[in-house]
Motif scaffolding. Sequence first.
Motif, PDB file in Angstrom:
ATOM      1  N   HIS A 195       9.295   1.605  13.019  1.00 31.58           N
ATOM      2  CA  HIS A 195       8.711   2.868  12.561  1.00 31.58           C
ATOM      3  C   HIS A 195       9.553   3.547  11.479  1.00 31.58           C
ATOM      4  CE1 HIS A 195       5.747   2.290  15.605  1.00 31.58           C
ATOM      5  NE2 HIS A 195       6.666   2.260  16.572  1.00 31.58           N
ATOM      6  N   LYS A 196      10.861   3.355  11.534  1.00 34.31           N
ATOM      7  CA  LYS A 196      11.711   3.932  10.494  1.00 34.31           C
ATOM      8  C   LYS A 196      11.409   3.271   9.147  1.00 34.31           C
ATOM      9  CE  LYS A 196      16.535   4.935   9.376  1.00 34.31           C
ATOM     10  NZ  LYS A 196      17.955   4.808   9.812  1.00 34.31           N
ATOM     11  N   ASP A 197      11.285   1.962   9.152  1.00 36.60           N
ATOM     12  CA  ASP A 197      10.946   1.243   7.924  1.00 36.60           C
ATOM     13  C   ASP A 197       9.534   1.600   7.454  1.00 36.60           C
ATOM     14  OD1 ASP A 197      13.339  -0.537   7.599  1.00 36.60           O
ATOM     15  OD2 ASP A 197      12.703  -1.150   9.604  1.00 36.60           O
ATOM     16  N   ALA A 198       8.635   1.829   8.402  1.00 35.66           N
ATOM     17  CA  ALA A 198       7.269   2.240   8.043  1.00 35.66           C
ATOM     18  C   ALA A 198       7.298   3.575   7.305  1.00 35.66           C
ATOM     19  CB  ALA A 198       6.399   2.343   9.287  1.00 35.66           C
ATOM     20  N   SER A 199       8.107   4.505   7.804  1.00 33.01           N
ATOM     21  CA  SER A 199       8.217   5.812   7.151  1.00 33.01           C
ATOM     22  C   SER A 199       8.754   5.663   5.730  1.00 33.01           C
ATOM     23  CB  SER A 199       9.135   6.727   7.966  1.00 33.01           C
ATOM     24  OG  SER A 199       8.581   6.976   9.234  1.00 33.01           O
ATOM     25  N   GLY A 200       9.736   4.756   5.563  1.00 37.76           N
ATOM     26  CA  GLY A 200      10.268   4.510   4.223  1.00 37.76           C
ATOM     27  C   GLY A 200       9.216   3.956   3.285  1.00 37.76           C
ATOM     28  N   ALA A 201       8.401   3.027   3.784  1.00 39.42           N
ATOM     29  CA  ALA A 201       7.337   2.436   2.962  1.00 39.42           C
ATOM     30  C   ALA A 201       6.287   3.491   2.598  1.00 39.42           C
ATOM     31  CB  ALA A 201       6.682   1.278   3.707  1.00 39.42           C
ATOM     32  N   LEU A 202       5.978   4.384   3.535  1.00 42.06           N
ATOM     33  CA  LEU A 202       5.020   5.459   3.243  1.00 42.06           C
ATOM     34  C   LEU A 202       5.571   6.401   2.179  1.00 42.06           C
ATOM     35  CD1 LEU A 202       3.734   6.308   6.831  1.00 42.06           C
ATOM     36  CD2 LEU A 202       2.374   5.376   4.957  1.00 42.06           C
ATOM     37  N   SER A 203       6.867   6.676   2.264  1.00 40.53           N
ATOM     38  CA  SER A 203       7.509   7.517   1.249  1.00 40.53           C
ATOM     39  C   SER A 203       7.389   6.859  -0.126  1.00 40.53           C
ATOM     40  CB  SER A 203       8.978   7.746   1.617  1.00 40.53           C
ATOM     41  OG  SER A 203       9.608   8.553   0.647  1.00 40.53           O
ATOM     42  N   SER A 204       7.594   5.548  -0.175  1.00 41.02           N
ATOM     43  CA  SER A 204       7.456   4.817  -1.435  1.00 41.02           C
ATOM     44  C   SER A 204       6.016   4.865  -1.947  1.00 41.02           C
ATOM     45  CB  SER A 204       7.885   3.354  -1.260  1.00 41.02           C
ATOM     46  OG  SER A 204       9.241   3.272  -0.881  1.00 41.02           O
ATOM     47  N   ALA A 205       5.050   4.783  -1.014  1.00 41.92           N
ATOM     48  CA  ALA A 205       3.635   4.849  -1.394  1.00 41.92           C
ATOM     49  C   ALA A 205       3.311   6.210  -2.004  1.00 41.92           C
ATOM     50  CB  ALA A 205       2.752   4.583  -0.175  1.00 41.92           C
ATOM     51  N   ARG A 206       3.844   7.269  -1.415  1.00 43.06           N
ATOM     52  CA  ARG A 206       3.621   8.610  -1.960  1.00 43.06           C
ATOM     53  C   ARG A 206       4.256   8.747  -3.347  1.00 43.06           C
ATOM     54  NH1 ARG A 206       4.094  10.002   3.598  1.00 43.06           N
ATOM     55  NH2 ARG A 206       6.369  10.215   3.422  1.00 43.06           N
ATOM     56  N   SER A 207       5.420   8.136  -3.516  1.00 46.30           N
ATOM     57  CA  SER A 207       6.071   8.181  -4.830  1.00 46.30           C
ATOM     58  C   SER A 207       5.240   7.437  -5.867  1.00 46.30           C
ATOM     59  CB  SER A 207       7.476   7.563  -4.752  1.00 46.30           C
ATOM     60  OG  SER A 207       8.306   8.309  -3.881  1.00 46.30           O
ATOM     61  N   ALA A 208       4.627   6.363  -5.442  1.00 46.36           N
ATOM     62  CA  ALA A 208       3.797   5.572  -6.363  1.00 46.36           C
ATOM     63  C   ALA A 208       2.537   6.326  -6.762  1.00 46.36           C
ATOM     64  CB  ALA A 208       3.434   4.239  -5.722  1.00 46.36           C
ATOM     65  N   ASP A 209       1.873   6.961  -5.787  1.00 41.99           N
ATOM     66  CA  ASP A 209       0.651   7.718  -6.067  1.00 41.99           C
ATOM     67  C   ASP A 209       0.376   8.654  -4.897  1.00 41.99           C
ATOM     68  OD1 ASP A 209      -1.764   8.754  -6.791  1.00 41.99           O
ATOM     69  OD2 ASP A 209      -2.882   6.856  -6.747  1.00 41.99           O
ATOM     70  N   LYS A 210       0.889   9.860  -5.021  1.00 36.93           N
ATOM     71  CA  LYS A 210       0.745  10.796  -3.896  1.00 36.93           C
ATOM     72  C   LYS A 210      -0.689  11.268  -3.705  1.00 36.93           C
ATOM     73  CE  LYS A 210       1.864  15.000  -6.536  1.00 36.93           C
ATOM     74  NZ  LYS A 210       2.799  16.148  -6.639  1.00 36.93           N
ATOM     75  N   THR A 211      -1.560  10.995  -4.668  1.00 36.32           N
ATOM     76  CA  THR A 211      -2.964  11.410  -4.538  1.00 36.32           C
ATOM     77  C   THR A 211      -3.818  10.369  -3.810  1.00 36.32           C
ATOM     78  OG1 THR A 211      -3.647  10.430  -6.651  1.00 36.32           O
ATOM     79  CG2 THR A 211      -2.781  12.693  -6.703  1.00 36.32           C
ATOM     80  N   TYR A 212      -3.226   9.218  -3.471  1.00 42.59           N
ATOM     81  CA  TYR A 212      -3.987   8.173  -2.776  1.00 42.59           C
ATOM     82  C   TYR A 212      -4.227   8.628  -1.329  1.00 42.59           C
ATOM     83  CZ  TYR A 212      -5.351   3.511  -1.132  1.00 42.59           C
ATOM     84  OH  TYR A 212      -6.040   2.442  -0.599  1.00 42.59           O
ATOM     85  N   PRO A 213      -5.466   8.996  -0.971  1.00 41.47           N
ATOM     86  CA  PRO A 213      -5.712   9.668   0.308  1.00 41.47           C
ATOM     87  C   PRO A 213      -5.448   8.809   1.540  1.00 41.47           C
ATOM     88  CG  PRO A 213      -7.793   9.092  -0.740  1.00 41.47           C
ATOM     89  CD  PRO A 213      -6.720   8.806  -1.740  1.00 41.47           C
ATOM     90  N   TYR A 214      -5.577   7.475   1.381  1.00 46.89           N
ATOM     91  CA  TYR A 214      -5.462   6.621   2.564  1.00 46.89           C
ATOM     92  C   TYR A 214      -4.037   6.568   3.115  1.00 46.89           C
ATOM     93  CZ  TYR A 214     -10.239   5.330   1.598  1.00 46.89           C
ATOM     94  OH  TYR A 214     -11.594   5.381   1.389  1.00 46.89           O
ATOM     95  N   ILE A 215      -3.049   6.959   2.295  1.00 42.87           N
ATOM     96  CA  ILE A 215      -1.686   7.085   2.821  1.00 42.87           C
ATOM     97  C   ILE A 215      -1.686   8.062   3.996  1.00 42.87           C
ATOM     98  CG2 ILE A 215       0.666   7.853   2.300  1.00 42.87           C
ATOM     99  CD1 ILE A 215       0.076   7.186  -0.671  1.00 42.87           C
TER     100      ILE A 215
END
Length: 561
Positions: free
Chosen positions: A134-154
């Motif tokens: 779950h810690k790594d999942a949170s990191g990947a989600l943070s990276s996804a937001r950095s890539a495109d924070k407007t992507y709603p499925y995040i």
Amino acid sequence: MKKNYVLIALFLIALIPAAWSQVDKGLELLLLEDFDEAKKVFEQTATSQPDIAYYYLGEIALQKENTEEAMAHYQKGISADEDAIFCQIGATKLSLKSNPDEFKKSMKGFAKKNRKKAPVLLAVAQAYRYNDMHKDASGALSSARSADKTYPYIYLFEGYWMEKQGNTGGAATQYEQAINFDPNCAVAYVKNSLAYSSVLPSAATNTLKAGLEANPGNELISKYLARNYYRTGFYELAINEYSTLLQKGPLSPVDERNYAASLYFSDKFEEALKALSDILAKEPDHPVMNRLMMYTQNELGNYEEAIAAGEHFFELRSDDEEFTPLLTDFTKLAEAYMAVEAFDQAIEMYRGAVKVNPEETAIYKEVATTLARANRTIEAIEFYQGYIDATQSTESADYMQLGIYNYQVAGQLARKVNAAKKAIEAEETVEVNLGLLNDSLAQFAGNAVEAFGKVIELAPESYQGYYRRANANTLLDLDLSKGLANSDYQKMIEILVADSEDNNQDRLVEAYRYFAIYYLYQYDASNSNDDKNQSIEYAKKVLELNPEDATATQIVEGLQQ
């Protein structure tokens, strides 16, 4: 030739938005856990978008805990598209589940190569979640937001995961984030409303209304707004939403049922009947719809049709909660039976009603009253006694009513006994067993005496208990030879004479007349002047209150000759 290549390219470009629109529809259905419909959508998309389609087909299989099927879908995606990044992530999270170090290394590689692609980084986060990192999942989600924070499925998938963990508040926050970044994301409004639905229904409604304002005419939001109105009991509003949806096409089976039920609960019985008929033509064994059909036909006075629907409903019974009959199922079918004078069947239904919900004690009284009106007084006694037993009643009025029912039955039996005796004296054929009649008379009259005795115990200052018990005792002493009613009539006289009001003069007349007759019978048997004088005295008391009383006049004139 060059012109043909241009046309083909333009055609493929035109297909891309349509294909992704289908992907979005599939994701909506997946997030709403309509897995079967989501599967159909992704299967239809597999030709044009094999990587994303097979990836989510695998994810649906994992929701059903079918890892073999999931892996098969991922492999199909990889076979169809050698660059199938999503399916590679899916296959890797399964194949390296038992090797966390290698798995983590692979996920980092996928993330590094696709650091600007939010959908891919979301898939990496989902893979980490699946393998409990779950810690790594949170990191990947943070990276996804950095890539495109407007992507709603995040936010949608993170909220979905939080819901699974029981964190409804956190999930709602994620859904609100999805709405903030993409006001056109219809499923975000729906998921947010569902998160609020059980704790704050008004907030759920307002969320869906806001979604329709941002997305006018959106069918998904309209559908869930209609469902929300139905669930919270705003049936007219549900009908309005469903009517709008019906103009665009047929409703889903769930929504058809909600619409029919909303019509019923809004007293639109003719419209409900049509809607229910359409549903049952397709699903004749749907228990809830058969229930509503019974209720609707009952309301319309179509009792034979109500009975047919009700009997079929009870044939569908099972141990599943959805199929368990309600108290009203029994009473509605009983009402239909009563309407066609099928009293025995109605009584069986009423017996079922009191068993299915023992805590609903008021039903005993209601049934007793209904049966008494239909001259099924013996069964009325059964239910009224059931009420007293269930509630351990200490209300004098309850014992009064129980006594009255028993007295009424005893009175009917007394008339039958007298008729049988007269027939025997006239040497006519008697088709009844006089002994059994007398036994039944003694039983019901005795029960009445006992019930009225309880009234006296609970309300000794009232004349009613004494009066009623005296009447019941006369049925056990038809020739007045035992004087069973004497003490109660005396007590009643005492209470009424002490009462300054004139409201109960008729009762006094009745008591005095009883003693005038009682002592007349005694005089006939004993020829005692005391009995004669007592009879005259009570007859005169009657005439003081009612000078026109024929019985008292006859006694006075006859004994004073």
